[in-house]
Scaffold this motif. Structure first.
Motif, mmCIF file in Angstrom:
data_model
loop_
_atom_site.group_PDB
_atom_site.id
_atom_site.type_symbol
_atom_site.label_atom_id
_atom_site.label_comp_id
_atom_site.label_asym_id
_atom_site.label_seq_id
_atom_site.Cartn_x
_atom_site.Cartn_y
_atom_site.Cartn_z
ATOM 1 N N LEU A 69 97.263 60.354 -1.915
ATOM 2 C CA LEU A 69 96.921 61.680 -1.421
ATOM 3 C C LEU A 69 95.464 61.647 -0.997
ATOM 4 O O LEU A 69 94.563 61.658 -1.836
ATOM 5 C CB LEU A 69 97.144 62.727 -2.510
ATOM 6 C CG LEU A 69 96.821 64.176 -2.123
ATOM 7 C CD1 LEU A 69 97.647 64.610 -0.924
ATOM 8 C CD2 LEU A 69 97.080 65.103 -3.299
ATOM 9 N N ASN A 70 95.227 61.584 0.310
ATOM 10 C CA ASN A 70 93.875 61.499 0.812
ATOM 11 C C ASN A 70 93.349 62.869 1.223
ATOM 12 O O ASN A 70 94.118 63.787 1.515
ATOM 13 C CB ASN A 70 93.805 60.543 2.010
ATOM 14 C CG ASN A 70 94.024 59.110 1.604
ATOM 15 O OD1 ASN A 70 93.587 58.686 0.545
ATOM 16 N ND2 ASN A 70 94.720 58.356 2.441
ATOM 17 N N THR A 71 92.040 62.989 1.248
ATOM 18 C CA THR A 71 91.394 64.225 1.677
ATOM 19 C C THR A 71 90.916 64.033 3.115
ATOM 20 O O THR A 71 89.904 63.394 3.356
ATOM 21 C CB THR A 71 90.217 64.571 0.746
ATOM 22 O OG1 THR A 71 89.396 63.412 0.559
ATOM 23 C CG2 THR A 71 90.742 64.997 -0.608
ATOM 24 N N ASP A 72 91.656 64.596 4.055
ATOM 25 C CA ASP A 72 91.368 64.389 5.468
ATOM 26 C C ASP A 72 90.176 65.200 5.954
ATOM 27 O O ASP A 72 89.583 64.875 6.974
ATOM 28 C CB ASP A 72 92.594 64.723 6.313
ATOM 29 C CG ASP A 72 93.608 63.580 6.329
ATOM 30 O OD1 ASP A 72 93.230 62.463 5.940
ATOM 31 O OD2 ASP A 72 94.763 63.807 6.721
ATOM 32 N N TYR A 112 89.696 61.285 -4.416
ATOM 33 C CA TYR A 112 90.735 62.111 -5.027
ATOM 34 C C TYR A 112 91.917 61.237 -5.443
ATOM 35 O O TYR A 112 92.387 61.297 -6.592
ATOM 36 C CB TYR A 112 91.172 63.174 -4.007
ATOM 37 C CG TYR A 112 92.056 64.269 -4.538
ATOM 38 C CD1 TYR A 112 93.371 64.024 -4.918
ATOM 39 C CD2 TYR A 112 91.592 65.579 -4.630
ATOM 40 C CE1 TYR A 112 94.188 65.048 -5.384
ATOM 41 C CE2 TYR A 112 92.393 66.605 -5.087
ATOM 42 C CZ TYR A 112 93.697 66.332 -5.457
ATOM 43 O OH TYR A 112 94.500 67.347 -5.920
ATOM 44 N N ALA A 113 92.400 60.409 -4.506
ATOM 45 C CA ALA A 113 93.591 59.601 -4.767
ATOM 46 C C ALA A 113 93.367 58.592 -5.887
ATOM 47 O O ALA A 113 94.240 58.396 -6.742
ATOM 48 C CB ALA A 113 94.017 58.879 -3.488
ATOM 49 N N ARG A 114 92.210 57.947 -5.903
ATOM 50 C CA ARG A 114 91.943 56.929 -6.927
ATOM 51 C C ARG A 114 91.954 57.557 -8.327
ATOM 52 O O ARG A 114 92.549 57.013 -9.263
ATOM 53 C CB ARG A 114 90.595 56.244 -6.657
ATOM 54 C CG ARG A 114 90.611 55.378 -5.413
ATOM 55 C CD ARG A 114 89.236 54.789 -5.104
ATOM 56 N NE ARG A 114 89.248 54.126 -3.800
ATOM 57 C CZ ARG A 114 89.686 52.895 -3.601
ATOM 58 N NH1 ARG A 114 90.102 52.163 -4.630
ATOM 59 N NH2 ARG A 114 89.679 52.368 -2.393
ATOM 60 N N ALA A 115 91.285 58.696 -8.476
ATOM 61 C CA ALA A 115 91.246 59.351 -9.786
ATOM 62 C C ALA A 115 92.610 59.920 -10.163
ATOM 63 O O ALA A 115 93.007 59.877 -11.329
ATOM 64 C CB ALA A 115 90.192 60.453 -9.771
ATOM 65 N N ASN A 139 96.444 65.836 -10.342
ATOM 66 C CA ASN A 139 95.732 66.422 -9.209
ATOM 67 C C ASN A 139 94.424 67.055 -9.639
ATOM 68 O O ASN A 139 93.422 66.989 -8.911
ATOM 69 C CB ASN A 139 96.616 67.448 -8.505
ATOM 70 C CG ASN A 139 97.593 66.808 -7.529
ATOM 71 O OD1 ASN A 139 97.197 66.263 -6.508
ATOM 72 N ND2 ASN A 139 98.862 66.854 -7.857
ATOM 73 N N GLU A 140 94.394 67.661 -10.812
ATOM 74 C CA GLU A 140 93.142 68.238 -11.306
ATOM 75 C C GLU A 140 92.107 67.143 -11.570
ATOM 76 O O GLU A 140 90.924 67.319 -11.297
ATOM 77 C CB GLU A 140 93.407 69.058 -12.562
ATOM 78 C CG GLU A 140 94.125 70.375 -12.272
ATOM 79 C CD GLU A 140 94.505 71.157 -13.519
ATOM 80 O OE1 GLU A 140 94.323 70.624 -14.634
ATOM 81 O OE2 GLU A 140 94.980 72.302 -13.379
ATOM 82 N N ALA A 141 92.573 65.989 -12.077
ATOM 83 C CA ALA A 141 91.657 64.858 -12.290
ATOM 84 C C ALA A 141 91.109 64.362 -10.952
ATOM 85 O O ALA A 141 89.920 64.011 -10.839
ATOM 86 C CB ALA A 141 92.381 63.734 -13.022
ATOM 87 N N GLY A 142 91.980 64.324 -9.933
ATOM 88 C CA GLY A 142 91.528 63.914 -8.606
ATOM 89 C C GLY A 142 90.484 64.853 -8.055
ATOM 90 O O GLY A 142 89.459 64.421 -7.505
#
Length: 468
Positions: A69-72, A112-115, A139-142
């Protein structure tokens, strides 16, 4: 009063996440100003974690998820405590940065994705098996790690967090009746689905999503996509501020329904109070900027080609716009500084976006009077122009700039002014590398700086500029 009461009641169904940021302590930023991280997620679920149907994914041209899940889109928004103006600073998704938490140095859109993936593994090892609980906590950790990454890069403390997914973006644009944009040329991109003719358009839904997601075929790749996102968000703000969206109960209901579906906010964010704070904002008081870039074709050890940024330049740039953080004192020169009599004007001839503003702030911090900034024709060598008989003032500027630039008299320079032309040979005084210092994609020692832009004026919510 009836309208605001309706809006508050309607907002009650928003989705909030426990991302553990400063505003959770009471929703009042320590310095009175508010710093918000806005995130566009490449997500195939809604805000409640429900998977989008195949039909919806096909309509959005989202394709299948690749497991990450990347942050575009990443935008840092700074709003002073009176809410009279705001500046939104884009952080390009491929910026190569340090990711806190032991993840090392990678593209910022992977934080985000790594975490998230790391947290999911830990949760599963601890016996958590419910899919929704896994998704929520991972997702909250990300989000927490992404927030820490942006805070480290910008030097600012994030007060609030807002994330939107693909479906939400599409539906929000439809709810407000579309956004006006303008293109310099025809585009037809098979990857994003963006297909537009040259000139003005009013777009919404899937068309809008394609417009802000396109990067293939653009002259500056992801940097041009950043500009697309900025002008689109400016257009959205203009539509809401000037077209009576918030005074139209039907349209407002559609907007809130779309937001509820796909927007996630941090816990304890008083949205109603925030709206009240922003009620005086006008289109001309909303600016969009981009952090300074060193090299758009930096070859990383493990992540392919990325965008190289200098953390000190980024901090200086952001703090120059956002001001000092709580507990910090603004850097002020001595009242009797001998440099005060010299006004420094900076011209960016290096091709590195935002460099003129960064360098001018450094001169102001040293006691010089700040002049104006602009882009100029590209040049290899940094030079300093002075008025007739004022080479001594030019030498004082050169000493602070470093690099032993040539000083020459020019009749176009006003008395008391010194004009600095930053060439591609410029290197920051802190040792940050200039345009010829980084490896490009081919592995040579010559960097590929961003192509020069026409000017350094920020994008605002007034007018519809034509862009790539």
């Amino acid at each position: 009063m009836g309208l605001t009461g309706y809006a508050w009641a309607a907002m009650d169904g928003l989705t909030f996440a426990n991302v553990g940021i400063g505003a959770d302590a009471g929703d009042k930023p320590a310095d009175g100003a508010r710093d918000i991280l806005m995130v566009g997620l490449d997500s195939r679920t809604d805000a409640q974690g429900n998977p989008l149907s195949k039909e919806v994914l096909a309509q959005l041209r989202a394709g299948q998820a690749d497991g990450e899940l990347n942050t575009d889109s990443l935008i840092f928004v700074h709003i002073p405590n009176d809410g009279s103006k705001a500046v939104a600073i884009s952080l390009p998704r491929d910026s190569y940065v340090d990711i806190p938490g032991g993840f090392g140095k990678h593209k910022i859109n992977s934080a985000y994705a790594r975490a998230m993936l790391d947290a999911r593994k830990t949760l599963q090892a601890d016996g958590v098996s419910d899919p929704k609980e896994l998704d929520q906590k991972a997702n909250e950790a990300g989000a927490k790690t992404l927030i820490k990454t942006v805070e480290k890069l910008t030097g600012s403390t994030i007060d609030n967090y807002a994330a939107i997914n693909l479906l939400g973006f599409s539906e929000i644009t439809q709810a407000i009746g579309g956004v006006d944009v303008c293109l310099n040329d025809n585009v037809n991109d098979q990857f994003s689905g963006a297909k537009f003719t040259k000139g003005p358009h009013t777009i919404s839904g899937v068309e809008a999503l394609g417009f802000v997601r396109q990067r293939h075929g653009l002259p500056r790749g992801d940097l041009d996509r950043v500009v697309r996102q900025q002008v689109f968000m400016a257009g959205m703000a203009r539509k809401v501020l000037s077209a009576g969206t918030l005074a139209n109960p039907g349209r407002l209901n559609d907007l809130i329904t779309a937001i509820k579906k796909s927007v996630v906010l941090n816990q304890n964010w008083d949205i109603f109070g925030f709206a009240q704070q922003m009620k005086g904002l006008t289109g001309g008081q909303l600016e969009f900027r981009t952090i300074p870039i060193v090299n758009i074709e930096y070859k990383t050890p493990d992540d392919g080609v990325a965008i190289q940024v200098d953390p000190k330049q980024v901090k200086d740039f952001v703090q120059g716009l956002a001001g000092p953080q709580p507990g910090e004192q603004p850097q002020a020169p001595p009242a009797d500084s001998p440099n005060k009599a010299t006004t420094v004007d900076v011209r960016n001839s290096s091709g590195k976006d935002g460099l003129a503003s960064t360098v001018l702030k450094q001169f102001v911090d040293k006691g010089f009077t700040g002049g104006d900034t602009a882009n100029a024709t590209s040049r290899k060598k940094t030079v300093i122009w002075v008025a007739k008989g004022q080479k001594a003032a030019g030498q004082a500027v050169a000493d602070e700039l470093g690099g032993n630039p040539t000083i020459q008299e020019d009749k176009s320079v006003d008395a008391g002014h010194v004009m600095v032309f930053l060439g591609s040979d410029y290197k920051a005084a802190n040792g940050a590398q200039g345009a010829g210092s980084s490896q490009n994609a081919a592995g040579s020692s010559a960097a590929a700086p961003p192509p020069e832009q026409s000017d350094e004026k920020p994008i605002t919510a007034e007018g519809v500029p034509c862009i790539n």
